[in-house]
Design a protein around this motif. Structure first.
Motif, PDB file in Angstrom:
ATOM      1  N   SER A  37     -39.692   4.542  29.389  1.00 41.81           N
ATOM      2  CA  SER A  37     -38.503   5.556  29.680  1.00 41.81           C
ATOM      3  C   SER A  37     -37.775   5.497  31.044  1.00 41.81           C
ATOM      4  CB  SER A  37     -39.357   6.849  29.525  1.00 41.81           C
ATOM      5  OG  SER A  37     -38.599   7.825  29.287  1.00 41.81           O
ATOM      6  N   ARG A  38     -36.412   5.539  30.826  1.00 37.86           N
ATOM      7  CA  ARG A  38     -35.673   5.540  32.069  1.00 37.86           C
ATOM      8  C   ARG A  38     -35.821   4.793  33.093  1.00 37.86           C
ATOM      9  NH1 ARG A  38     -31.524   7.751  29.667  1.00 37.86           N
ATOM     10  NH2 ARG A  38     -32.088  10.017  28.757  1.00 37.86           N
ATOM     11  N   ASP A  99     -31.448   3.795  27.632  1.00 36.82           N
ATOM     12  CA  ASP A  99     -32.940   3.561  27.162  1.00 36.82           C
ATOM     13  C   ASP A  99     -32.994   2.151  26.825  1.00 36.82           C
ATOM     14  OD1 ASP A  99     -34.093   6.064  27.569  1.00 36.82           O
ATOM     15  OD2 ASP A  99     -32.951   6.788  25.647  1.00 36.82           O
TER      16      ASP A  99
END
Length: 124
Positions: A37-38, A99
């Protein structure tokens, strides 16, 4: 004329020897590029395949996402100085504002060389 022929022969031998030496100084033995995530986590192992020590090594990465958006980062290797034949592990986190990862690019540098010639397989 004899000296000229000796000179030409010497230059030919030197030229062949220079052509046979590899321009690569590092070989990436393995590496991975894992999205989270990120961000992206890059890990792997690199070996010094040159005949000289390499000092102050840094791993650099560029992550390319959708629409050619990019994120980059660099970090020193755990073992920043590599003698000929030595290997070292590396790890690098790159924060992204997207993403989906389209491509991971990897290279190495030190303060004296912008990019060290490296043989690198595709990430696993």
């Amino acid at each position: 004329m004899k000296r000229f022929l000796v000179l030409i022969g010497t230059l030919a031998v030197v030229g062949m020897a220079a052509a046979q030496s590899s321009p690569y100084r590092l070989r990436v033995l393995s590496w991975s590029c894992q999205a989270f995530s990120r961000g992206v986590l890059i890990q792997g192992t690199v070996r010094n395949i040159s005949n000289r020590p390499l000092q102050d090594l840094r791993v650099n990465a560029r992550i390319i996402g959708p629409g050619l958006r990019m994120a980059t980062n660099s970090a020193p290797l755990q073992d920043r100085n590599l003698m000929p034949g030595e290997s070292a592990r590396f790890e690098l986190r790159v924060r992204t504002n997207f993403d989906t990862v389209s491509r991971c690019e990897l290279w190495f540098r030190n303060p004296r060389v912008v990019q060290i010639a490296t043989l690198a397989p595709n990430p696993r």
